[in-house]
Every structure is written in structure tokens, then in C-alpha cells.
Design a protein around this motif. Sequence first.
Motif, mmCIF file in Angstrom:
data_model
loop_
_atom_site.group_PDB
_atom_site.id
_atom_site.type_symbol
_atom_site.label_atom_id
_atom_site.label_comp_id
_atom_site.label_asym_id
_atom_site.label_seq_id
_atom_site.Cartn_x
_atom_site.Cartn_y
_atom_site.Cartn_z
ATOM 1 N N GLU A 151 1.586 11.014 -2.956
ATOM 2 C CA GLU A 151 0.886 9.830 -3.466
ATOM 3 C C GLU A 151 1.540 8.532 -2.982
ATOM 4 O OE1 GLU A 151 -0.393 9.863 -7.503
ATOM 5 O OE2 GLU A 151 -0.488 12.052 -7.599
ATOM 6 N N PRO A 152 1.612 8.312 -1.680
ATOM 7 C CA PRO A 152 2.281 7.113 -1.155
ATOM 8 C C PRO A 152 1.580 5.805 -1.493
ATOM 9 C CG PRO A 152 1.085 8.235 0.596
ATOM 10 C CD PRO A 152 1.039 9.141 -0.596
ATOM 11 N N MET A 153 0.320 5.873 -1.940
ATOM 12 C CA MET A 153 -0.419 4.635 -2.233
ATOM 13 C C MET A 153 -0.722 4.464 -3.718
ATOM 14 S SD MET A 153 -2.972 4.836 1.012
ATOM 15 C CE MET A 153 -2.373 5.842 2.361
ATOM 16 N N ALA A 154 -0.137 5.298 -4.553
ATOM 17 C CA ALA A 154 -0.383 5.198 -5.990
ATOM 18 C C ALA A 154 0.058 3.831 -6.507
ATOM 19 C CB ALA A 154 0.366 6.301 -6.725
ATOM 20 N N GLY A 155 -0.788 3.183 -7.277
ATOM 21 C CA GLY A 155 -0.451 1.898 -7.887
ATOM 22 C C GLY A 155 -0.555 0.705 -6.972
ATOM 23 N N MET A 156 -1.038 0.894 -5.756
ATOM 24 C CA MET A 156 -1.133 -0.219 -4.813
ATOM 25 C C MET A 156 -2.478 -0.916 -4.903
ATOM 26 S SD MET A 156 0.593 1.149 -1.280
ATOM 27 C CE MET A 156 2.341 1.517 -1.153
ATOM 28 N N ASN A 157 -2.490 -2.194 -4.523
ATOM 29 C CA ASN A 157 -3.761 -2.902 -4.405
ATOM 30 C C ASN A 157 -4.402 -2.584 -3.051
ATOM 31 O OD1 ASN A 157 -2.617 -4.650 -2.410
ATOM 32 N ND2 ASN A 157 -1.818 -5.988 -4.042
ATOM 33 N N VAL A 158 -5.574 -3.110 -2.813
ATOM 34 C CA VAL A 158 -6.325 -2.777 -1.604
ATOM 35 C C VAL A 158 -5.565 -3.147 -0.346
ATOM 36 C CG1 VAL A 158 -8.425 -3.251 -0.285
ATOM 37 C CG2 VAL A 158 -8.558 -2.933 -2.772
ATOM 38 N N GLU A 159 -4.986 -4.338 -0.317
ATOM 39 C CA GLU A 159 -4.261 -4.789 0.869
ATOM 40 C C GLU A 159 -3.054 -3.905 1.148
ATOM 41 O OE1 GLU A 159 -2.070 -8.834 2.619
ATOM 42 O OE2 GLU A 159 -3.184 -8.894 0.718
ATOM 43 N N GLU A 160 -2.319 -3.548 0.091
ATOM 44 C CA GLU A 160 -1.146 -2.685 0.261
ATOM 45 C C GLU A 160 -1.544 -1.301 0.756
ATOM 46 O OE1 GLU A 160 1.878 -4.523 -3.141
ATOM 47 O OE2 GLU A 160 0.351 -3.062 -3.703
ATOM 48 N N LYS A 161 -2.680 -0.795 0.278
ATOM 49 C CA LYS A 161 -3.170 0.507 0.743
ATOM 50 C C LYS A 161 -3.541 0.461 2.226
ATOM 51 C CE LYS A 161 -4.990 2.504 -3.545
ATOM 52 N NZ LYS A 161 -6.188 3.044 -4.236
ATOM 53 N N GLN A 162 -4.139 -0.642 2.641
ATOM 54 C CA GLN A 162 -4.494 -0.781 4.053
ATOM 55 C C GLN A 162 -3.246 -0.792 4.927
ATOM 56 O OE1 GLN A 162 -6.814 -4.385 3.974
ATOM 57 N NE2 GLN A 162 -8.741 -3.300 3.586
ATOM 58 N N ASP A 163 -2.213 -1.506 4.477
ATOM 59 C CA ASP A 163 -0.959 -1.537 5.226
ATOM 60 C C ASP A 163 -0.331 -0.149 5.301
ATOM 61 O OD1 ASP A 163 -1.130 -4.246 5.737
ATOM 62 O OD2 ASP A 163 0.130 -4.839 4.033
#
Length: 290
Positions: free
Chosen positions: A185-197
Amino acid sequence: MADHRKIGEVILDLQGISLAFGGVKALTNISFNVKEHEIRAIIGPNGAGKSSMLNVINGVYRPQQGEITYRGQHRRGMNTYAAARSGIARTFQNIALFKGMSVLDNIMTGRNLKMHSNFLLQALYWGPAQKEEIAHREKVEEIIDFLEIQHIRKVPVGRLSYGLQKRVELGRALAAEPEILLLDEPMAGMNVEEKQDMSRFILDVNDQLGATIVLIEHDMGVVMDISDRVVVLDYGKKIGDGTPAEVLANQEVINAYLGGEAGVSGGKPPADGTTRPYQGEAPRTSKIGD
């Protein structure tokens, strides 16, 4: 996924993996494989056994049944040291960094298995230990540049945002120069921009560094965009395996996520007594992206 990458032969094969904690079945007769240079996703509702499967792959758990074959070597189960030595690294669902240490020093801990000087030479910072330290720091600086975190390299990680801490944890795993990278789950709790990065960095790790990636992720949009193949777990059993398009069209997978005879949220568990193991996860929801 773009198909310009060359997917290789199977390098990790799991056959008939079963894991139980007392009377609780976490995994039941799970079989799938991972090919070299691919991005292999593991998805499923909360409590389906996804993290348990990663823990089996890198030796945290030893299954009661089944066999793991890694680069032609057959074994009943891994152990964590052997997994790390053989080129398997991972990140964790919950961030496991040293909060009082800087970004650079946290990533440096990922070089531990690459250090060969004895403790005394390292303590004195003399001779070959000094040369080795300089070489390792150069490698860490390359990772820092790769992940675009030069501006925070000396900042204690406890002062960073959640998204940046996740990026540092990825950097620490990359410091081990893994052949297989397990991402929980490397993108858990991230916003959209952070997930894109993070999605971009995962693709770059796969494409530029050549690492094979096994990924657990709840965001189905991300999974479908970056994965080559997807395996689906529910109640510790495999219910789907194939390309993203094949998995999306699988009725049993649709039932598990959206509700149906095989997986209505809040419904009864399977008749064989299989129950969801507690893994510190939130209760199961009915939204496919959760």
C-alpha cells in the motif's frame, strides 16, 4: 501499461501456499507467479490476506503448506535475512522509519547488507571502511536525486509530510538494490497529486532500474493503470488472476468488491469456516476503490 518493456521469464513462483494462525485461515491454497521486470498487483477487500502473502514472500511468515521457488531454488518458506540477501526488499503498510534521523541517514540504513567492513573499522572510520562509507553515500545520493528529495536530504523524517515519508521509505528499499521490490500500500493516505508522483516513481523504478515489483494497492485506478498482471484475493483465497482487463471482467471479483453471492459486504463467510484474519486494517467496505 505500455508494452515497450520486455517482460521476462518467471522468477518467483508460489504454489499451494496455505497459512493459518491457530484456527484462523489467512491464506488457503494460493498459487501465482511473478515474471521478471513486470509489475504484479495483489488486490482484494480489507482482510483478504494480501499483506500476509507479502509476509510469506519475504520470510516474515512461514506457511504451513506450499512451496516457493525463487530463481530456480525451491524452498518451503523464506527467512527474512535470506530474502534480503537474495534481492527481495519491501516497504510496509505502516511507515517504519527512524523519525529522529535525517532522510539521508534513513536511506543509508538500506545499505546495511552491502557493507562489508567490520565493526571496529567502521567505528574508527578508517581505511577500507572510510572508502566503503563514501561509496555507499554516493549511492544514496543517487537515490535521493532519483526520488527528487534533494531539498529535504538533511531534514529529520519526523518533520516531513506523510507523502514524503512514504517516498523516503521507498528510497530505503531501493538502497538495497532489489531484484524484487514488495510495496505494501505505497499510496495509502495520499492525496491525488502524491499518488500521481508515487505512480511515476514506481514506473521509473520498474523501467529505469529494472526492478520487478509486487504491489498491494486499494486504488483500482492506479492498479489498472500501472500493473501488467493482477491477482485477486478474498477471504484468503484466490478468486482472480490475469491482466487488468481480465480481472475487471471477472464476475467473482465484481461480487467480492460490489456485493453478490460470493462477497456481499457484511455477509456470511465461506461455508468451509475460513475467516478474515485481523491485520490491523479497517473493516471491509463496498466501494471498489477502497
